[in-house]
Scaffold this motif. Structure first.
Motif, PDB file in Angstrom:
ATOM      1  N   VAL A   1      34.204   7.266  10.067  1.00 16.04           N
ATOM      2  CA  VAL A   1      35.295   6.567  10.735  1.00 16.04           C
ATOM      3  C   VAL A   1      35.868   5.513   9.789  1.00 16.04           C
ATOM      4  O   VAL A   1      35.127   4.866   9.049  1.00 16.04           O
ATOM      5  N   THR A   2      37.187   5.394   9.823  1.00 18.74           N
ATOM      6  CA  THR A   2      37.878   4.327   9.099  1.00 18.74           C
ATOM      7  C   THR A   2      38.971   3.797  10.010  1.00 18.74           C
ATOM      8  O   THR A   2      39.444   4.505  10.902  1.00 18.74           O
ATOM      9  N   GLY A   3      39.361   2.570   9.782  1.00 15.66           N
ATOM     10  CA  GLY A   3      40.452   2.019  10.571  1.00 15.66           C
ATOM     11  C   GLY A   3      40.452   0.513  10.583  1.00 15.66           C
ATOM     12  O   GLY A   3      39.770  -0.142   9.788  1.00 15.66           O
ATOM     13  N   THR A   4      41.254  -0.025  11.503  1.00 19.33           N
ATOM     14  CA  THR A   4      41.340  -1.470  11.661  1.00 19.33           C
ATOM     15  C   THR A   4      41.207  -1.828  13.135  1.00 19.33           C
ATOM     16  O   THR A   4      41.574  -1.039  14.014  1.00 19.33           O
ATOM     17  N   VAL A   5      40.675  -3.024  13.367  1.00 19.90           N
ATOM     18  CA  VAL A   5      40.548  -3.544  14.724  1.00 19.90           C
ATOM     19  C   VAL A   5      41.083  -4.969  14.720  1.00 19.90           C
ATOM     20  O   VAL A   5      40.713  -5.771  13.862  1.00 19.90           O
ATOM     21  N   THR A   6      41.962  -5.256  15.662  1.00 17.85           N
ATOM     22  CA  THR A   6      42.471  -6.607  15.850  1.00 17.85           C
ATOM     23  C   THR A   6      41.656  -7.266  16.944  1.00 17.85           C
ATOM     24  O   THR A   6      41.534  -6.709  18.049  1.00 17.85           O
ATOM     25  N   VAL A   7      41.087  -8.413  16.627  1.00 20.06           N
ATOM     26  CA  VAL A   7      40.168  -9.106  17.518  1.00 20.06           C
ATOM     27  C   VAL A   7      40.701 -10.504  17.800  1.00 20.06           C
ATOM     28  O   VAL A   7      41.064 -11.231  16.878  1.00 20.06           O
TER      29      VAL A   7
ATOM     30  N   ARG B   1      41.778  -6.357  20.735  1.00 22.81           N
ATOM     31  CA  ARG B   1      43.193  -6.223  21.107  1.00 22.81           C
ATOM     32  C   ARG B   1      43.789  -4.876  20.704  1.00 22.81           C
ATOM     33  O   ARG B   1      44.628  -4.337  21.410  1.00 22.81           O
ATOM     34  N   LYS B   2      43.375  -4.376  19.559  1.00 20.65           N
ATOM     35  CA  LYS B   2      43.910  -3.094  19.082  1.00 20.65           C
ATOM     36  C   LYS B   2      42.842  -2.416  18.239  1.00 20.65           C
ATOM     37  O   LYS B   2      42.308  -3.020  17.315  1.00 20.65           O
ATOM     38  N   VAL B   3      42.546  -1.183  18.585  1.00 14.69           N
ATOM     39  CA  VAL B   3      41.584  -0.380  17.825  1.00 14.69           C
ATOM     40  C   VAL B   3      42.336   0.828  17.297  1.00 14.69           C
ATOM     41  O   VAL B   3      42.837   1.637  18.078  1.00 14.69           O
TER      42      VAL B   3
END
Length: 131
Positions: A118-124, A73-75
């Motif tokens: 790489v760093t970050g968040t992903v909404t699944v 949903r969001k990367v």
């Protein structure tokens, strides 16, 4: 699944072929992604992976874990240390949030021999019944 759960790591050999193929597949024709001499002229020791390839590898990591029916949903990722040929990137993830509607937020880190690539968040969004 609950907040704090860790995903198994995924080790990706960073090859010259992966870097060039990823750049071509994403139509990123910047010379620093396929021409070592041009990359050196611009201050890099070698060609390096583009963000679109990294984004695809992050997506693969999550769909390999959660299954092909999950939806990203969001990367929100950020690049750090470059991925150069001959190195290895290890992707790891930690679930930071799970909601009743089947959505999970995963904190992602992809580390190589230099540091965090790489760093970050992903909404699944997960398939019904997967939570």
């Amino acid at each position: 699944m609950k907040a704090g759960d860790e995903l198994p790591p995924l080790t990706i050999p960073v090859t010259r072929t992966l870097i060039v193929a990823g750049a071509l597949a994403s139509r990123d024709y910047q010379d620093v992604h396929h021409d070592a001499e041009a990359a050196r002229e611009k201050g890099s020791p070698d060609i390096f992976m583009n963000i679109l390839t990294t984004n695809g590898l992050v997506g693969r990591y999550l769909t390999d874990h959660f299954g092909p029916r999950c939806t990203l949903r969001k990367v929100a990722i950020r690049l750090g240390a470059p991925n150069y040929p001959g190195d290895t990137m290890v992707l790891s993830g930690t679930v930071t949030e799970v909601t009743d509607d089947g959505t999970a937020v995963v904190r992602i880190v992809g580390a190589n021999g230099i540091g965090h690539h790489v760093t970050g968040t992903v909404t699944v969004s997960l398939p019904e019944g997967a939570v």
